[in-house]
Design an enzyme around this catalytic site. Structure first.
Site, PDB file in Angstrom:
ATOM      1  N   SER A 152     -14.280  15.489  12.726  1.00 51.65           N
ATOM      2  CA  SER A 152     -13.813  15.112  11.383  1.00 51.65           C
ATOM      3  C   SER A 152     -12.322  15.408  11.241  1.00 51.65           C
ATOM      4  O   SER A 152     -11.771  16.226  11.988  1.00 51.65           O
ATOM      5  CB  SER A 152     -14.599  15.930  10.364  1.00 51.65           C
ATOM      6  N   TYR A 165     -18.613  22.625   6.285  1.00 51.08           N
ATOM      7  CA  TYR A 165     -18.486  21.365   7.020  1.00 51.08           C
ATOM      8  C   TYR A 165     -17.265  21.432   7.945  1.00 51.08           C
ATOM      9  O   TYR A 165     -17.338  21.061   9.125  1.00 51.08           O
ATOM     10  CB  TYR A 165     -18.336  20.222   6.011  1.00 51.08           C
TER      11      TYR A 165
HETATM   12  N1  LIG Z   1     -19.449   8.691   6.116  1.00 47.02           N
HETATM   13  C1  LIG Z   1     -18.239   9.206   6.346  1.00 47.02           C
HETATM   14  O1  LIG Z   1     -17.266   8.927   5.673  1.00 47.02           O
HETATM   15  C2  LIG Z   1     -18.040  10.162   7.474  1.00 47.02           C
HETATM   16  C3  LIG Z   1     -16.752  10.612   7.746  1.00 47.02           C
HETATM   17  C4  LIG Z   1     -16.570  11.517   8.766  1.00 47.02           C
HETATM   18  C5  LIG Z   1     -17.649  11.930   9.514  1.00 47.02           C
HETATM   19  N2  LIG Z   1     -18.898  11.479   9.216  1.00 47.02           N
HETATM   20  C6  LIG Z   1     -19.983  11.986  10.028  1.00 47.02           C
HETATM   21  O2  LIG Z   1     -20.788  10.928  10.513  1.00 47.02           O
HETATM   22  C7  LIG Z   1     -22.124  11.403  10.685  1.00 47.02           C
HETATM   23  C8  LIG Z   1     -23.107  10.516   9.957  1.00 47.02           C
HETATM   24  O3  LIG Z   1     -22.695  10.333   8.631  1.00 47.02           O
HETATM   25  P1  LIG Z   1     -23.395   9.265   7.684  1.00 47.02           P
HETATM   26  O4  LIG Z   1     -22.439   8.986   6.587  1.00 47.02           O
HETATM   27  O5  LIG Z   1     -23.934   8.134   8.488  1.00 47.02           O
HETATM   28  O6  LIG Z   1     -24.612  10.140   7.118  1.00 47.02           O
HETATM   29  P2  LIG Z   1     -26.013   9.668   6.489  1.00 47.02           P
HETATM   30  O7  LIG Z   1     -26.442  10.759   5.573  1.00 47.02           O
HETATM   31  O8  LIG Z   1     -25.946   8.273   5.981  1.00 47.02           O
HETATM   32  O9  LIG Z   1     -26.989   9.659   7.758  1.00 47.02           O
HETATM   33  C9  LIG Z   1     -27.416  10.814   8.406  1.00 47.02           C
HETATM   34  C10 LIG Z   1     -28.780  10.529   9.012  1.00 47.02           C
HETATM   35  O10 LIG Z   1     -29.156  11.671   9.782  1.00 47.02           O
HETATM   36  C11 LIG Z   1     -30.510  11.995   9.504  1.00 47.02           C
HETATM   37  N3  LIG Z   1     -30.710  13.420   9.724  1.00 47.02           N
HETATM   38  C12 LIG Z   1     -30.368  14.434   8.896  1.00 47.02           C
HETATM   39  N4  LIG Z   1     -30.732  15.604   9.423  1.00 47.02           N
HETATM   40  C13 LIG Z   1     -31.312  15.332  10.616  1.00 47.02           C
HETATM   41  C14 LIG Z   1     -31.894  16.121  11.621  1.00 47.02           C
HETATM   42  N5  LIG Z   1     -31.966  17.460  11.511  1.00 47.02           N
HETATM   43  N6  LIG Z   1     -32.404  15.519  12.709  1.00 47.02           N
HETATM   44  C15 LIG Z   1     -32.368  14.163  12.842  1.00 47.02           C
HETATM   45  N7  LIG Z   1     -31.829  13.357  11.900  1.00 47.02           N
HETATM   46  C16 LIG Z   1     -31.306  13.939  10.815  1.00 47.02           C
HETATM   47  C17 LIG Z   1     -30.729  11.594   8.064  1.00 47.02           C
HETATM   48  O11 LIG Z   1     -32.122  11.367   7.788  1.00 47.02           O
HETATM   49  C18 LIG Z   1     -29.879  10.319   7.957  1.00 47.02           C
HETATM   50  O12 LIG Z   1     -30.655   9.162   8.253  1.00 47.02           O
HETATM   51  C19 LIG Z   1     -22.120  12.851  10.206  1.00 47.02           C
HETATM   52  O13 LIG Z   1     -21.927  13.701  11.312  1.00 47.02           O
HETATM   53  C20 LIG Z   1     -20.935  12.902   9.293  1.00 47.02           C
HETATM   54  O14 LIG Z   1     -20.431  14.189   9.192  1.00 47.02           O
HETATM   55  C21 LIG Z   1     -19.122  10.601   8.224  1.00 47.02           C
END
Ligand SMILES: NC(=O)c1ccc[n+]([C@@H]2O[C@H](COP(=O)([O-])OP(=O)(O)OC[C@H]3O[C@@H](n4cnc5c(N)ncnc54)[C@H](O)[C@@H]3O)[C@@H](O)[C@H]2O)c1
Length: 271
Positions: A152, A165
């Protein structure tokens, strides 16, 4: 497409495949001809994803597993090997911030909920380490594989209000470098471990802190855009090409790297 960048026929395990980012990458991998093992802790998220990926004509299998439970991950790894005989790619996408782990503007560090700190650091750090352990073991036996983690912007310099985080994502960057070094030294140049560092993308986890109910930018997102030379948020699909590149033979000498995908946010001092 140039063969060098191809991932056609490769077997990719994607944790958190039921989520926003995992879904976008899974669709792009299927369109690029990869076989996808979609993993999520939530059956309902997985059902939607599998239906969608099958409609794209994809070779896909859905497995419910918890990224924080080694037994369920090792079972999933066995299932993937049974299905396709190998594992070429692991994308550790499960993770994210939790509402209780974000300090409200009027709160200080000393108001932080310790239970939420524990949950968010575990999800992002252990949730990357455990799947790397379970699926990486198969790659070590093969002498070949590529792991991509999600770090991140919070790993480069401090971002207010998200202590757990930020600490966990910094640890993901360090673990990426550590594991890249370890596997190259022990198993040779066939196994690579890299991370991407997404900038600011509007997702379900951060929509409320970046966009007001009337659609205007919050005070926080005005600051984000001011420090982003490209002057916009990212589109979630803009991560896909970078992930595919890192998994392809075009990146055969890249390991332990952290690739920012951020419109210049991490490069810019703000002045
Ligand atoms: N969306 C953003 O802007 C952004 C920016 C930087 C980093 N990220 C990173 O990208 C990644 C995904 O983000 P996202 O926005 O797609 O999140 P999201 O919440 O849409 O999806 C996360 C998925 O992971 C699953 N999950 C949660 N805990 C779990 C576990 N213990 N085992 C298996 N599955 C599990 C959830 O059910 C969900 O389907 C994360 O690591 C987040 O930190 C996202």
């Amino acid at each position: 497409m140039n063969e060098m960048f191809s991932i056609a026929g490769k077997v990719a395990v994607i944790t958190g495949a039921g989520g926003v980012l995992g879904g976008s990458i899974a669709r792009s991998f299927i369109k690029a001809g990869a076989k996808v093992a979609a993993i999520d802790i939530r059956q309902e998220n997985l059902d939607v994803r599998i239906k969608e990926l099958k409609e794209l004509g994809g070779d896909v299998v859905g497995l419910v597993a918890n990224a924080l439970d080694i037994t369920s991950l090792e079972k999933a790894a066995q299932d993937v090997v049974k299905q396709w005989g190998r594992i070429d790619i692991l994308l550790n996408i499960a993770g994210g911030n939790l509402p209780g782990a974000t300090l409200a503007p009027e709160q200080s560090f000393f108001d932080m909920n310790i239970a939420d700190w524990d949950k968010v650091t575990r999800l992002n750090l252990d949730g990357t380490v455990y799947p790397s352990y379970a699926f990486g073991k198969v790659m070590a036996e093969q002498g070949k594989g590529s792991i991509i983690n999600i770090s991140s912007m919070a790993a480069y310099s401090a971002i207010t209000r998200v202590p757990g985080y930020s600490a966990a994502k910094s640890a993901v960057t360090n673990f990426t470098q550590w594991l890249a070094t370890e596997v190259a030294l022990k198993y040779g140049d066939g196994i690579r471990v890299n991370a991407i560092a997404p900038g600011f993308f509007i997702g379900d986890q951060n929509r409320a802190v970046l966009i007001n109910p009337d659609g205007s930018l919050t005070e926080r997102s005005v600051k984000v855009i001011a420090k982003t030379p490209m002057k916009r948020f990212g589109d979630i699909n803009e991560l896909n090409g970078a992930v595919q590149f890192l998994c392809s033979d075009a990146a055969s000498f890249i390991t332990g790297a952290l690739l920012p995908i951020d419109g210049g946010f991490s490069a810019f001092s703000g002045v």
